[in-house]
Design a protein around this motif. Sequence first.
Motif, mmCIF file in Angstrom:
data_model
loop_
_atom_site.group_PDB
_atom_site.id
_atom_site.type_symbol
_atom_site.label_atom_id
_atom_site.label_comp_id
_atom_site.label_asym_id
_atom_site.label_seq_id
_atom_site.Cartn_x
_atom_site.Cartn_y
_atom_site.Cartn_z
ATOM 1 N N LEU A 232 0.835 -1.209 0.000
ATOM 2 C CA LEU A 232 0.000 0.000 0.000
ATOM 3 C C LEU A 232 0.863 1.250 0.000
ATOM 4 O O LEU A 232 0.492 2.274 -0.569
ATOM 5 N N ALA A 233 2.028 1.155 0.637
ATOM 6 C CA ALA A 233 2.932 2.306 0.703
ATOM 7 C C ALA A 233 3.663 2.545 -0.611
ATOM 8 O O ALA A 233 4.328 3.567 -0.778
ATOM 9 N N GLY A 234 3.572 1.613 -1.551
ATOM 10 C CA GLY A 234 4.213 1.814 -2.846
ATOM 11 C C GLY A 234 5.391 0.908 -3.097
ATOM 12 O O GLY A 234 5.811 0.741 -4.222
ATOM 13 N N ASN A 235 5.994 0.356 -2.028
ATOM 14 C CA ASN A 235 7.124 -0.577 -2.161
ATOM 15 C C ASN A 235 8.353 0.025 -2.826
ATOM 16 O O ASN A 235 9.322 -0.656 -3.068
ATOM 17 N N GLY A 236 8.276 1.303 -3.177
ATOM 18 C CA GLY A 236 9.475 1.992 -3.609
ATOM 19 C C GLY A 236 9.978 1.723 -5.000
ATOM 20 O O GLY A 236 10.357 2.634 -5.706
ATOM 21 N N LEU A 237 9.985 0.469 -5.452
ATOM 22 C CA LEU A 237 10.693 0.152 -6.676
ATOM 23 C C LEU A 237 9.823 -0.530 -7.731
ATOM 24 O O LEU A 237 10.309 -1.324 -8.506
ATOM 25 N N HIS A 238 8.538 -0.254 -7.753
ATOM 26 C CA HIS A 238 7.683 -0.874 -8.750
ATOM 27 C C HIS A 238 7.202 0.175 -9.751
ATOM 28 O O HIS A 238 6.354 1.007 -9.448
ATOM 29 N N ASP A 239 7.747 0.108 -10.946
ATOM 30 C CA ASP A 239 7.358 1.005 -12.030
ATOM 31 C C ASP A 239 7.397 2.458 -11.563
ATOM 32 O O ASP A 239 8.289 2.877 -10.882
ATOM 33 N N LYS A 240 6.338 3.211 -11.951
ATOM 34 C CA LYS A 240 6.251 4.608 -11.547
ATOM 35 C C LYS A 240 5.175 4.800 -10.485
ATOM 36 O O LYS A 240 4.703 5.903 -10.255
ATOM 37 N N SER A 241 4.775 3.710 -9.828
ATOM 38 C CA SER A 241 3.711 3.803 -8.838
ATOM 39 C C SER A 241 4.268 4.209 -7.477
ATOM 40 O O SER A 241 3.793 3.771 -6.438
ATOM 41 N N TYR A 242 5.289 5.052 -7.516
ATOM 42 C CA TYR A 242 5.941 5.474 -6.283
ATOM 43 C C TYR A 242 5.128 6.620 -5.693
ATOM 44 O O TYR A 242 5.534 7.770 -5.675
ATOM 45 N N ALA A 243 3.918 6.292 -5.246
ATOM 46 C CA ALA A 243 2.964 7.324 -4.873
ATOM 47 C C ALA A 243 3.052 7.738 -3.412
ATOM 48 O O ALA A 243 2.411 8.699 -3.012
ATOM 49 N N ALA A 244 3.824 7.014 -2.605
ATOM 50 C CA ALA A 244 4.004 7.369 -1.198
ATOM 51 C C ALA A 244 2.659 7.554 -0.499
ATOM 52 O O ALA A 244 2.394 8.571 0.113
ATOM 53 N N LEU A 245 1.785 6.548 -0.594
ATOM 54 C CA LEU A 245 0.440 6.666 -0.043
ATOM 55 C C LEU A 245 0.388 6.400 1.454
ATOM 56 O O LEU A 245 -0.623 6.666 2.096
ATOM 57 N N VAL A 246 1.462 5.856 2.022
ATOM 58 C CA VAL A 246 1.508 5.543 3.448
ATOM 59 C C VAL A 246 2.831 6.033 4.017
ATOM 60 O O VAL A 246 3.882 5.823 3.407
ATOM 61 N N ASP A 247 2.776 6.684 5.179
ATOM 62 C CA ASP A 247 4.035 7.048 5.826
ATOM 63 C C ASP A 247 4.141 6.488 7.244
ATOM 64 O O ASP A 247 5.197 6.565 7.864
#
Length: 548
Positions: A463-478
């Motif tokens: 849910l947090a984006g996992n950092g390294l998947h495509d361009k889905s680096y959305a930073a939805l969870v902190d």
Amino acid sequence: MTKQRLFLGALGLVLALAIPLAAGPSGAEWDQMKKDFYRDFANADMGVKKSALERIAAVNTADAGKLLISVYGAIKRDTDAQEKKIQVEIDDLENTLKSLRKNPSALSAGEQDRKAKLEAQVKVQSDAIQKIKNESKNLLDTIAGAIGKFTDPAAVAELRALVINKNSDWADRYAVLSGLISAKSSGVGSICLEAAKDSDPRVRILALDALLNLDECKAAESLFVTAIEDPAQWQIRLCGVSGAEKLRSKNGIAAMIRQLKKEDGRLRDDISGALKRMIGMDFGYNALSWEEWWKTNGDKWDGKPIGGGATAGKTEKSPGGAPGGTTTEPPTFFGLKITSKKIVFVLDVSGSMLDPSAPPEGADKPPPVVSGGGNGPAPAPWEPGLKGAKIDVLKYEFEKTMNKLEVKTTFNIIVFSDNPLQWKDKMQTATPPIKAEAIDFVKKQAAAGSTNTGDSLEKAFELAGNGLHDKSYAALVDTIYLMSDGMPCAGKWPTPDEVIKKVREWNVLSKVIINTVGMGDKALGPGNFNGQFLQSLSQMTGGIFVKR
């Protein structure tokens, strides 16, 4: 399902690349080395694959560096494609399972059998993804480490050119830079100074983090200051705050105060905590008070905390977070004050949650912070007198949290026992109807099964984006709030050490804080409670651990 094998699907493209020759093997020798490499790399045996990579790395030329980079990108793209394909199948199965998991005790014998078969299929698919991830990581780590060992000037120059070439694939830039940093290659500091301006946030974060521990840190001061006010990624702003604090940067303090006016979530804690440690004053989230003090005293500040510590000149903190200094109390979860606006609750509903729970001694006082306390506000006192089964205490505390959660907050819930169950596919806004639905979801959970903490945290990091998947680096969870009464004993990572290792990997770029709540009593047995595990999770991520 058909057995998945990690295979370099893009090898044909790599073979077609025209790689100019440099000093080293003759043309014929290099051609033969490449043929041997492609032959061995297609082998299913991981040892043979790694040996093929190491042979190429030993060539130590620009040609070898280019080949390894090409292979790295091909592995990454092939792995991502395989993972996505299997994940679609898992998501379909999970959607079918949702209705069967809502009230397990009411299922007919046929429904229970169907549920068991579907969960078995999910496990097979999940194991396949994990196998692909493990094989891929093994190979990618080998390549990144090999890249860092190149010493030939032409090879190093080629690698540097790739890192700072904004037109090259971000995954290639990230891989090369990771290798150079891990191997402490000559000149890596100057490369990081360039990479810290990269357009891709992942490459930029990697470079800024590395600069904190390199001789070029001081030269990067302006980069850290700029990062503090990055308009897009809060992780970049966090890197900037860390750099400014390490360098005791006056310009960094001014930038942090300006940014504090704009922040409305977890980063307020990081900024106010850094300001407090640097200056020795504590104006909490009140940016106007920080600004006034800095205007009057900034020129005289010598880089040391006033009075030698962060308690000097302490004023009323404004936990509500508004720049003007509101005193609105934030919602709490088991006493932990919630200041983040991007939250995942990860809640243990295993069988041991049926055990009784009594209020801790000294329940009228704030729970002790065992793991450093991070930058967040100190926990509030426990509510005295609450007794019952641990699952009932959890449901009560969660409902209390939901009732006070601010509408600006986005959140999700993952409950877990043998397997994790995610409440919603996407993050939800804390409107009254959504909060009521969340309360109802948690209230319906029955305590049963074992403790699969690792798979549950994996879902939270997804849910947090996992950092390294495509361009889905959305930073939805902190921020993650993990409540558990036991230690990991099920899933892909059934031991505390395995979970700690995976969280460290997942959090390299995500930079999520994990606040942990331990409920239980060690006297009931080692499987019932593991405070050290929860404390380690919070400490390594900058969170807070409390015991109920």
